[in-house]
Design a protein around this motif. Structure first.
Motif, short mmCIF file in Angstrom:
data_model
loop_
_atom_site.label_atom_id
_atom_site.label_comp_id
_atom_site.label_asym_id
_atom_site.label_seq_id
_atom_site.Cartn_x
_atom_site.Cartn_y
_atom_site.Cartn_z
N PHE A 122 -8.12 4.17 1.58
CA PHE A 122 -7.56 2.88 2.04
C PHE A 122 -8.76 1.92 2.29
CE2 PHE A 122 -4.88 0.99 5.74
CZ PHE A 122 -4.45 -0.11 4.91
N ALA A 123 -9.47 2.41 3.21
CA ALA A 123 -10.97 1.70 3.62
C ALA A 123 -11.72 1.12 2.53
CB ALA A 123 -11.73 2.43 4.41
N LEU A 173 -15.50 3.74 10.50
CA LEU A 173 -14.29 2.62 10.39
C LEU A 173 -14.90 1.44 11.21
CD1 LEU A 173 -11.34 5.04 10.83
CD2 LEU A 173 -11.69 3.67 9.02
N PHE A 213 6.39 6.09 4.05
CA PHE A 213 6.11 7.18 4.92
C PHE A 213 7.14 8.37 4.85
CE2 PHE A 213 6.70 8.87 9.38
CZ PHE A 213 5.69 9.42 9.26
N GLY A 214 8.30 7.99 4.29
CA GLY A 214 9.08 8.96 3.96
C GLY A 214 8.75 9.99 3.09
N LEU A 215 8.34 9.18 2.00
CA LEU A 215 7.68 10.09 0.89
C LEU A 215 6.54 10.85 1.27
CD1 LEU A 215 7.67 7.25 -1.96
CD2 LEU A 215 8.81 9.55 -1.97
N PHE A 216 5.76 10.30 2.21
CA PHE A 216 4.55 11.17 2.60
C PHE A 216 4.99 12.36 3.39
CE2 PHE A 216 2.04 12.32 6.32
CZ PHE A 216 0.63 11.84 5.91
N LEU A 217 6.22 12.37 4.22
CA LEU A 217 6.72 13.52 4.94
C LEU A 217 7.08 14.46 3.99
CD1 LEU A 217 8.29 11.73 7.94
CD2 LEU A 217 6.27 13.38 8.15
N VAL A 218 7.90 13.86 2.97
CA VAL A 218 8.64 14.77 1.90
C VAL A 218 7.74 15.55 1.21
CG1 VAL A 218 9.96 14.76 -0.14
CG2 VAL A 218 10.74 13.37 1.62
N VAL A 265 -5.30 14.06 3.73
CA VAL A 265 -4.90 13.00 5.03
C VAL A 265 -6.17 12.18 5.30
CG1 VAL A 265 -4.07 12.89 7.28
CG2 VAL A 265 -2.98 14.31 5.72
N LEU A 279 -16.07 9.69 11.84
CA LEU A 279 -14.82 8.74 11.13
C LEU A 279 -14.74 7.59 12.00
CD1 LEU A 279 -12.41 9.05 9.17
CD2 LEU A 279 -11.07 9.85 11.44
N LEU A 328 -7.30 7.95 4.33
CA LEU A 328 -7.80 6.91 4.83
C LEU A 328 -9.03 6.20 4.57
CD1 LEU A 328 -7.28 5.25 8.04
CD2 LEU A 328 -9.03 7.02 8.45
N ILE A 349 0.95 -1.19 0.01
CA ILE A 349 -0.19 -0.15 0.00
C ILE A 349 0.97 1.16 -0.03
CG2 ILE A 349 -1.62 1.40 1.12
CD1 ILE A 349 -3.08 -1.27 0.83
N SER A 379 5.71 18.11 3.49
CA SER A 379 6.49 19.26 3.94
C SER A 379 6.71 20.11 2.91
CB SER A 379 7.60 18.68 4.85
OG SER A 379 8.54 19.70 4.88
N ALA A 380 7.07 19.47 1.60
CA ALA A 380 7.45 20.20 0.52
C ALA A 380 6.12 21.27 0.07
CB ALA A 380 7.66 19.37 -0.69
#
Lengths: 330, 289
Positions: free
Chosen positions: B223-224, B266, B99-104, B216, B262, B220, B35, B107-108
């Motif tokens: 995903f569901a 779920l 997750f790193g890509l998510f942060l990048v 964000v 939410l 979710l 995922i 933040s960018a």
């Protein structure tokens, strides 16, 4: 049963001695950070028991962390528990919560379990903010608790033995205890069973392992560890708000576990160091893009150490001492 | 009754968005079994690119096409440079890269365009549907989503490139023996899913306003959606999205209000999954002893 070699025993002893001596050379602020490292190490260890050893992916351990923290705070504020009794109480509560959550989780696998635990991570802050419970939880603004006092006060080598030092040593003691318990849990029959269920669930079942019982039990134990970490965190920070248990907490625990190294007990310490200090490092590199730098550093860590810091150390060790390769002692 | 109908229809519209992002996830999942948690943030970034192109004066559809093309190229690039070298790394390590890509990206987006929400244009703002039950943009979302799904279906079903991509996803070893360049097919899958995500972002931005956290929550639900529909079924993801969207709206309106919507949505989804673990349209997993 695996036993520690003489070298490993010495290493563990030196590490513990150094940790005990740490307050002599560090100011209170650094001590707080050290406590945070220990606390996250416990939480990551709990996650590692579940995900690293047993292969059940949880993206929601922040929820157990929150349950532990709020249990400790509520017991202190409303039931008058002394602070040190909240640790076993939080452990018991989280064990039960974890077992209850582990039962339906038996039906879910892989990504479905990830979704279910992720939902838990999202639901807990919402429930903590919910109006009907705010009489106890304090709602969105949160609640504060009293700082645990030091049992005695004195000066040693010019360093005051104050509440901060006591809190750190208290945390350290529980950390050592829990790491010892975890190591004892995984080094023998139970550990082998957990790994067998992770790697070959069908073969394990065929060998007569009751996978359902092990899987839900380890869910409870894992929640216990993470809940104790949450309770310790409540004592250390003395303030709780639902937003400190945002879903990112769960993700950071996961990051700590993977970056530290999955399926090993001491690796949790490395993971905890990373998640406590890496954001600061990222922030000092770039003030405007801390998130992006953090992300890039994470990607680089995975790039160079795909099996985590522990995996990299292990490889280094085998590289230097080829004769001492494990010969399957058990 | 009107309230019910309009809640269902707006649920279908937001569900179409969830379905699109879910579809983007499914496309990466079918070929890599993973995922992509950064999907939503990549889509947000794409939407900012579209917004920038429109502010410099490009007409809506030109900016739309350019953004989809740029996102496609970026998706291919990310797969080739970042993920291809990590092919043999443990699965969880790759999740951390996501997750790193998510942060990048998160933040960018914030650092480049700021954290203030922008108003995002919709080409159908001037139109009216002539009823209060559904807004023009909501109808537009549904139409675009259905059109995109149809195009993707035709691409995968009737072109040889689509066939190669399916082959590479289903059986990489045999596919590569037949001369399919599996690595590139994965990269194309990433490109396509980034493009689909970009479309979803452009569609959702006029509804929720453009800001770095825009996707964000959507992620979710997506995903569901993908899981409810069955993680390996593209039409399932879309139907799952609609189910999740409608459920979310009805739960919010009739059961608990917006505070816990939410959570309740779920919990319901997980309850469904416990009884039907492979989702509604997913293929049953058969384990081989």
């Amino acid at each position: 049963m695996k036993k520690l070699s003489a070298n490993q025993k010495i290493l563990a002893g030196v590490a513990i001695a150094a940790a005990v001596a740490l307050p002599l050379v560090t100011p209170d602020f650094r001590l707080f950070q050290a406590s945070q490292v220990l606390i996250y190490a416990i939480a990551i260890l709990g996650l590692n028991l579940l995900t690293g050893y047993n292969g059940q992916l949880s993206v929601g351990h922040g929820a157990f962390f929150a349950v532990g923290a709020y249990s400790a705070a509520l017991l202190m504020n409303f039931a008058g528990f002394p602070y040190w009794t909240t640790i076993p109480a939080a452990a018991l509560i989280c064990l039960v919560v974890g077992l209850l959550f582990g039962l339906p989780a038996l039906k879910l696998d892989g990504h479905y379990l990830a979704l279910a635990t992720f939902a838990l991570a999202l639901a807990v802050p919402q429930l903590l903010k919910y109006k009907a419970f705010s009489k106890w939880t304090g709602g969105a603004p949160g609640i504060s608790i009293d700082k645990p006092p030091a049992p005695f006060e004195f000066d040693i080598f010019g360093r005051a033995f104050n509440a901060d030092v006591w809190l750190y040593l208290f945390t350290l003691g529980i950390t050592v205890l829990l790491f010892f318990c975890a190591w004892n849990l995984v080094r023998g029959r139970i550990g082998r069973t957990l790994v067998a269920i992770r790697d070959q669930p069908m073969a394990a079942q065929a060998m007569g392992v009751n996978t359902a019982i092990y899987k839900s039990l380890i869910f409870g134990v894992s929640a216990l560890f993470t809940g104790v970490a949450g309770a310790l965190n409540a004592l250390t920070v003395q303030y709780l708000a639902p937003d400190s248990f945002h879903m990112f907490l769960s993700v950071f625990l996961l990051v700590g576990m993977v970056v530290g190294g999955m399926g090993a007990v001491p690796s949790a310490l490395f993971g905890a160091v990373v998640i406590v200090f890496l954001p600061n490092i990222a922030g000092s590199i770039s003030k405007s893009l801390p998130g992006a730098i953090y992300g890039v550093l994470l990607i680089l860590l995975v790039y160079f150490m795909p099996k985590g810091i522990w995996g990299a150390l292990d490889r280094l060790r085998q590289f230097r001492l080829p004769r001492h390769r494990d010969t399957g002692s058990s | 009754m009107d309230l019910f109908v309009s809640q269902v229809l707006s649920g279908v519209a937001s569900g179409a968005i969830y379905g699109c992002v879910g579809l983007a996830m499914v496309m990466i999942f079918t070929s890599t079994e993973k995922i992509n948690f950064a999907q939503g943030e990549m889509a947000t970034f794409s939407t900012y690119v579209a917004w920038t192109l429109m502010t410099v004066g490009l007409p809506y559809w030109a900016a739309f096409a350019a953004t989809v093309a740029i996102s496609f190229a970026a998706g291919v690039l990310i797969q080739r440079t970042l993920l291809a070298p990590l092919r043999d790394a443990p699965e969880m390590s790759q999740v951390i890269v996501f997750f790193g890509l998510f942060l990048v990206f998160n933040s960018a987006s914030g650092a480049i365009w700021g954290y203030l929400p922008f108003d995002f244009p919709s080409p159908v703002k001037a139109f009216s549907t002539g009823t209060t039950l559904i807004g023009a943009h909501q109808l537009f979302i549904i139409l675009v989503a259905v059109l995109m799904l149809t195009l993707l279906f035709l691409f995968f079903r009737y072109t040889s490139l689509g066939l190669c991509m399916r082959a590479a996803a289903q059986n990489p070893v045999s596919a590569s023996l037949m001369g399919v360049r599996v690595g590139w097919m994965l990269a194309l899958g990433w490109g396509l899913s980034a493009a689909v995500g970009a479309v979803a972002g452009i569609m959702v931005a006029p509804v929720v306003f453009l800001e770095p956290q825009m996707m964000v929550g959507v992620l979710l639900y997506a995903f569901a959606a993908a899981l409810v529909g069955g993680i390996d079924s593209p039409p399932g993801a879309f139907v799952g999205g609609i189910i999740v969207g409608v459920l979310e709206n009805l739960v919010g309106t009739y059961l608990v209000g917006t505070d816990l919507k939410l959570t309740v949505a779920l919990v319901l989804i997980i309850a469904v999954l416990i009884f039907k673990p492979t989702g509604l349209f997913g293929s049953r997993r058969v384990a081989r002893v």
